[in-house]
Design a protein around this motif. Structure first.
Motif, PDB file in Angstrom:
ATOM      1  N   VAL A 177       0.862  -1.182   0.000  1.00  0.00           N
ATOM      2  CA  VAL A 177       0.000   0.000   0.000  1.00  0.00           C
ATOM      3  C   VAL A 177       0.900   1.233   0.000  1.00  0.00           C
ATOM      4  CG1 VAL A 177      -1.863   1.229   1.174  1.00  0.00           C
ATOM      5  CG2 VAL A 177      -1.739  -1.273   1.306  1.00  0.00           C
ATOM      6  N   GLY A 178       0.878   2.000  -1.080  1.00  0.00           N
ATOM      7  CA  GLY A 178       1.675   3.225  -1.166  1.00  0.00           C
ATOM      8  C   GLY A 178       2.789   3.122  -2.185  1.00  0.00           C
ATOM      9  N   GLY A 179       2.875   4.140  -3.025  1.00  0.00           N
ATOM     10  CA  GLY A 179       3.855   4.140  -4.118  1.00  0.00           C
ATOM     11  C   GLY A 179       4.906   5.222  -3.968  1.00  0.00           C
TER      12      GLY A 179
ATOM     13  N   GLY B 195       9.541   3.902  -0.679  1.00  0.00           N
ATOM     14  CA  GLY B 195       9.491   2.615   0.022  1.00  0.00           C
ATOM     15  C   GLY B 195       8.684   1.586  -0.734  1.00  0.00           C
TER      16      GLY B 195
ATOM     17  N   ARG C 289      13.028  14.993  -6.350  1.00  0.00           N
ATOM     18  CA  ARG C 289      12.316  13.785  -5.917  1.00  0.00           C
ATOM     19  C   ARG C 289      11.719  13.050  -7.119  1.00  0.00           C
ATOM     20  NH1 ARG C 289      11.649  14.483  -0.109  1.00  0.00           N
ATOM     21  NH2 ARG C 289      10.114  12.870   0.058  1.00  0.00           N
TER      22      ARG C 289
ATOM     23  N   LYS D 122      -7.204   4.100  -2.831  1.00  0.00           N
ATOM     24  CA  LYS D 122      -6.909   4.592  -1.471  1.00  0.00           C
ATOM     25  C   LYS D 122      -7.417   3.586  -0.454  1.00  0.00           C
ATOM     26  CE  LYS D 122      -7.957   8.503   1.608  1.00  0.00           C
ATOM     27  NZ  LYS D 122      -6.655   8.938   2.070  1.00  0.00           N
TER      28      LYS D 122
ATOM     29  N   GLY E 223       3.391   5.727   4.171  1.00  0.00           N
ATOM     30  CA  GLY E 223       3.902   6.983   4.704  1.00  0.00           C
ATOM     31  C   GLY E 223       3.602   7.214   6.165  1.00  0.00           C
TER      32      GLY E 223
ATOM     33  N   VAL F 232      -2.424   4.298   7.035  1.00  0.00           N
ATOM     34  CA  VAL F 232      -3.694   3.640   7.379  1.00  0.00           C
ATOM     35  C   VAL F 232      -3.415   2.202   7.833  1.00  0.00           C
ATOM     36  CG1 VAL F 232      -5.873   2.775   6.405  1.00  0.00           C
ATOM     37  CG2 VAL F 232      -5.057   5.052   5.810  1.00  0.00           C
TER      38      VAL F 232
ATOM     39  N   ILE G 107       6.499  22.719   6.934  1.00  0.00           N
ATOM     40  CA  ILE G 107       7.573  22.881   5.950  1.00  0.00           C
ATOM     41  C   ILE G 107       6.942  23.304   4.627  1.00  0.00           C
ATOM     42  CG2 ILE G 107       9.490  21.675   4.798  1.00  0.00           C
ATOM     43  CD1 ILE G 107       8.899  19.529   7.232  1.00  0.00           C
TER      44      ILE G 107
ATOM     45  N   GLY H 224       9.362   1.881   5.526  1.00  0.00           N
ATOM     46  CA  GLY H 224       9.505   3.318   5.298  1.00  0.00           C
ATOM     47  C   GLY H 224       8.916   4.150   6.419  1.00  0.00           C
TER      48      GLY H 224
ATOM     49  N   GLY I 266      11.261  13.013   8.924  1.00  0.00           N
ATOM     50  CA  GLY I 266      12.339  13.543   8.070  1.00  0.00           C
ATOM     51  C   GLY I 266      13.685  13.670   8.772  1.00  0.00           C
TER      52      GLY I 266
ATOM     53  N   SER J 280      17.267  11.181   5.434  1.00  0.00           N
ATOM     54  CA  SER J 280      17.639   9.970   4.708  1.00  0.00           C
ATOM     55  C   SER J 280      16.490   8.965   4.673  1.00  0.00           C
ATOM     56  CB  SER J 280      18.856   9.348   5.414  1.00  0.00           C
ATOM     57  OG  SER J 280      19.814   8.954   4.477  1.00  0.00           O
TER      58      SER J 280
ATOM     59  N   ALA K 288      14.103   8.307   2.662  1.00  0.00           N
ATOM     60  CA  ALA K 288      13.842   7.534   1.442  1.00  0.00           C
ATOM     61  C   ALA K 288      14.818   6.362   1.373  1.00  0.00           C
ATOM     62  CB  ALA K 288      13.982   8.420   0.212  1.00  0.00           C
ATOM     63  N   GLY K 289      16.047   6.613   1.804  1.00  0.00           N
ATOM     64  CA  GLY K 289      17.038   5.533   1.857  1.00  0.00           C
ATOM     65  C   GLY K 289      16.588   4.439   2.815  1.00  0.00           C
TER      66      GLY K 289
HETATM   67  C1  LIG Z   1      11.098  18.178   4.724  1.00  0.00           C
HETATM   68  C2  LIG Z   1      11.574  16.791   4.467  1.00  0.00           C
HETATM   69  C3  LIG Z   1      12.799  16.602   3.859  1.00  0.00           C
HETATM   70  C4  LIG Z   1      13.266  15.313   3.589  1.00  0.00           C
HETATM   71  N1  LIG Z   1      14.468  15.150   2.967  1.00  0.00           N
HETATM   72  C5  LIG Z   1      14.900  13.910   2.689  1.00  0.00           C
HETATM   73  C6  LIG Z   1      16.139  13.677   2.023  1.00  0.00           C
HETATM   74  O1  LIG Z   1      16.853  14.622   1.679  1.00  0.00           O
HETATM   75  N2  LIG Z   1      16.539  12.406   1.768  1.00  0.00           N
HETATM   76  C7  LIG Z   1      15.753  11.337   2.129  1.00  0.00           C
HETATM   77  O2  LIG Z   1      16.153  10.170   1.890  1.00  0.00           O
HETATM   78  N3  LIG Z   1      14.587  11.509   2.776  1.00  0.00           N
HETATM   79  C8  LIG Z   1      14.144  12.765   3.051  1.00  0.00           C
HETATM   80  N4  LIG Z   1      12.953  12.953   3.688  1.00  0.00           N
HETATM   81  C9  LIG Z   1      12.189  11.790   4.100  1.00  0.00           C
HETATM   82  C10 LIG Z   1      11.516  11.136   2.916  1.00  0.00           C
HETATM   83  O3  LIG Z   1      10.748  12.066   2.199  1.00  0.00           O
HETATM   84  C11 LIG Z   1      10.621  10.050   3.432  1.00  0.00           C
HETATM   85  O4  LIG Z   1      11.270   9.354   4.443  1.00  0.00           O
HETATM   86  C12 LIG Z   1      10.254   9.108   2.286  1.00  0.00           C
HETATM   87  O5  LIG Z   1       9.493   9.776   1.313  1.00  0.00           O
HETATM   88  C13 LIG Z   1       9.493   7.943   2.851  1.00  0.00           C
HETATM   89  O6  LIG Z   1       9.088   7.129   1.806  1.00  0.00           O
HETATM   90  P1  LIG Z   1       7.811   6.208   1.986  1.00  0.00           P
HETATM   91  O7  LIG Z   1       7.689   5.486   0.696  1.00  0.00           O
HETATM   92  O8  LIG Z   1       7.919   5.448   3.239  1.00  0.00           O
HETATM   93  O9  LIG Z   1       6.583   7.199   2.199  1.00  0.00           O
HETATM   94  P2  LIG Z   1       6.003   8.367   1.278  1.00  0.00           P
HETATM   95  O10 LIG Z   1       7.043   8.968   0.428  1.00  0.00           O
HETATM   96  O11 LIG Z   1       5.247   9.265   2.202  1.00  0.00           O
HETATM   97  O12 LIG Z   1       4.972   7.636   0.315  1.00  0.00           O
HETATM   98  C14 LIG Z   1       3.765   7.119   0.797  1.00  0.00           C
HETATM   99  C15 LIG Z   1       2.853   6.840  -0.398  1.00  0.00           C
HETATM  100  O13 LIG Z   1       1.691   6.179   0.078  1.00  0.00           O
HETATM  101  C16 LIG Z   1       0.552   6.763  -0.517  1.00  0.00           C
HETATM  102  N5  LIG Z   1      -0.569   6.538   0.399  1.00  0.00           N
HETATM  103  C17 LIG Z   1      -0.743   7.117   1.609  1.00  0.00           C
HETATM  104  N6  LIG Z   1      -1.872   6.669   2.172  1.00  0.00           N
HETATM  105  C18 LIG Z   1      -2.424   5.783   1.301  1.00  0.00           C
HETATM  106  C19 LIG Z   1      -3.600   4.991   1.333  1.00  0.00           C
HETATM  107  N7  LIG Z   1      -4.462   5.023   2.371  1.00  0.00           N
HETATM  108  N8  LIG Z   1      -3.864   4.178   0.282  1.00  0.00           N
HETATM  109  C20 LIG Z   1      -3.000   4.119  -0.809  1.00  0.00           C
HETATM  110  N9  LIG Z   1      -1.879   4.880  -0.873  1.00  0.00           N
HETATM  111  C21 LIG Z   1      -1.594   5.691   0.168  1.00  0.00           C
HETATM  112  C22 LIG Z   1       0.927   8.200  -0.727  1.00  0.00           C
HETATM  113  O14 LIG Z   1       0.138   8.837  -1.712  1.00  0.00           O
HETATM  114  C23 LIG Z   1       2.394   8.087  -1.127  1.00  0.00           C
HETATM  115  O15 LIG Z   1       2.532   7.925  -2.511  1.00  0.00           O
HETATM  116  C24 LIG Z   1      12.474  14.209   3.972  1.00  0.00           C
HETATM  117  C25 LIG Z   1      11.226  14.399   4.583  1.00  0.00           C
HETATM  118  C26 LIG Z   1      10.780  15.686   4.840  1.00  0.00           C
HETATM  119  C27 LIG Z   1       9.443  15.876   5.509  1.00  0.00           C
END
Ligand SMILES: Cc1cc2nc3c(=O)[nH]c(=O)nc-3n(C[C@H](O)[C@H](O)[C@H](O)COP(=O)(O)OP(=O)(O)OC[C@H]3O[C@@H](n4cnc5c(N)ncnc54)[C@H](O)[C@@H]3O)c2cc1C
Length: 408
Positions: free
Chosen positions: A13-15, A18, A109, A130, A162, A166, A184, A290, A298, A302, A304-305
């Protein structure tokens, strides 16, 4: 004769980074049928730039994606400035090293997202899905209910949704996620639009006030990122902020912010929550990756890593135990929980150190002293466990430990 492992129906769940990395890694594991459900109707990253350091490059390499990420600004120099006076407080400088194939970069990004997307097998991603609810249907596995009134089955649900997950809210209903008080605002604009103001705008730089900062960085392809933060006491914060008055009084910063065209900003409220003692739930049929798994808002820049590392390790654990969830998911916990725990402990120590220094300074502390205190972040502590982290090596060590345990 070998007996094939049963086909496991895996739903991500989520694109974000991660979810996409998890989909790539799982698509290479035998006998897994992987689907990714994303709420957005178009997979388009919001936000501005992102750092790709050695840890992220390591996992991108393991995923086979590194060569697809070709744009970005190499961060040889990073500055920390007093946001009022412009005084340079700290400079981290590394000589440009042409032999280094992949230096730390700040990139868009969207560039990371496109690189990942190019490696997700066609037909994996379903958009406009969703997740509203997750239901345990016993022997039938799990059932996802989407906002469009459709459902989909799965044996394993991976919450990659994220920080406001949910999936996490369903499996950990008491998880106390809270607004941190920080908002932010992020945008990209052409570097040409601001570079007449200050030569340091061509370098990644943090311009600090005592409680917040403005971050500027080129991100490659002639674009320039601004991430501005403001802090409002969460208890009194109103959702309808009309003015965000970044308390960084430097005239060039104000002018740079003014040059952002109307409608160019994206606003993000920062949320955070405590560490989880396990990232798996519902009898090893739900797992978080993730931001869903560690609501650190944040921290460490890191995330996203970390999210991509989660996806890659989860795939290794499933592959190792031939999709046996009862063995693979505890192994995933064993690798990732202590890592996240170390991050929470580090941040708590850092906050305590900052508070203690403030107390030592006493009540009559000037803006400049407060800013200086703020940028002493890690006290010289070795942070290679984050920024040089090599998830491939961690996995190799894990396999060795498993082997030693088996032999013992
Ligand atoms: C200000 C800021 C700066 C940052 N800078 C960096 C950086 O320089 N380098 C770095 O590595 N990280 C950075 N990060 C952190 C990074 O953005 C996140 O850690 C990363 O995006 C996490 O990835 P994720 O896939 O776990 O979640 P997300 O990127 O949040 O993706 C979650 C996805 O799930 C989807 N989703 C949510 N709810 C649902 C649902 N109910 N049903 C279906 N889909 C859903 C969303 O639409 C989204 O596409 C930063 C964060 C912030 C806030």
């Amino acid at each position: 004769m070998t007996v094939d492992a049963p086909v496991l129906r895996v739903a991500i769940v989520g694109g974000g980074p991660g979810g996409l990395a998890t989909a790539i890694a799982l698509s290479k594991v035998p006998n897994i049928d992987v689907k990714l459900y994303e709420q957005a109707s178009i997979l388009r990253e919001v936000g501005a730039g992102i750092n790709i350091g050695a840890n992220s490059w390591n996992v991108l390499g393991l995923l086979g994606v590194a060569d697809s990420l070709t744009t970005g600004h190499p961060e040889w120099t990073v500055l920390n400035m007093n946001g009022h006076s412009g005084e340079e407080l700290h400079r981290r400088e590394r000589a440009p090293d042409p032999s280094l194939k992949r230096p730390t970069i700040r990139t868009q990004r969207t560039a990371l997202q496109s690189a990942l997307l190019a490696h997700v097998p066609p037909g994996t991603i379903q958009l406009s899905k969703k997740l509203a609810r997750l239901v345990d249907v016993g022997d039938q596995g799990l059932e996802m209910h989407f906002k469009d009134n459709t459902t989909a089955p799965a044996d394993l649900v991976i919450g990659a949704d994220g920080i406001r997950s949910v999936v996490r809210d369903t499996a950990w209903p008491d998880y106390p996620l809270a607004f941190t008080g920080t908002t932010i605002w992020r945008t990209l604009l052409p570097l040409d639009a601001v570079q007449d103001l200050d030569p340091r705008f061509q370098i990644t730089g943090w311009w600090h006030s005592p409680t917040t900062h403005v971050y500027f960085s080129p991100v490659g392809e002639g674009l320039w990122e601004i991430a501005a933060r403001a802090y409002h006491e969460p208890a009194t914060h109103s959702a309808s902020k009309v003015s965000w008055g970044v308390p960084v009084a430097n005239a060039h910063i104000r002018e740079a912010l003014r040059r952002v065209p109307s409608g160019g900003w994206r606003e993000f409220a920062a949320f955070a929550g405590p560490e989880l003692s396990r990232l798996t739930a519902w009898d090893n049929r739900v797992v978080l990756v993730g931001d869903a798994s560690h609501a650190l808002s944040g921290a460490f820049g890191s995330g996203a890593g970390f999210a991509m590392e989660d996806g890659w390790v989860l795939a290794r654990a499933l592959e190792h135990f031939r999709n046996d969830l009862g063995r693979a998911l505890p192994l995933f916990d064993r690798v990732r929980v202590p890592y996240y725990s170390r991050m929470y402990a580090h941040l708590a120590r850092q906050a305590a150190g900052r508070k203690a220094r403030l107390e030592e300074m006493g009540g009559e502390t000037s803006y400049d002293e407060l800013v200086r205190n703020k940028i002493i972040t890690d006290g010289g502590e070795d942070m290679s466990w984050i920024y040089m982290h090599d998830i491939g090596a961690v996995w190799a060590d894990t396999l060795e430990e498993l082997e030693n345990t088996r032999k013992a």
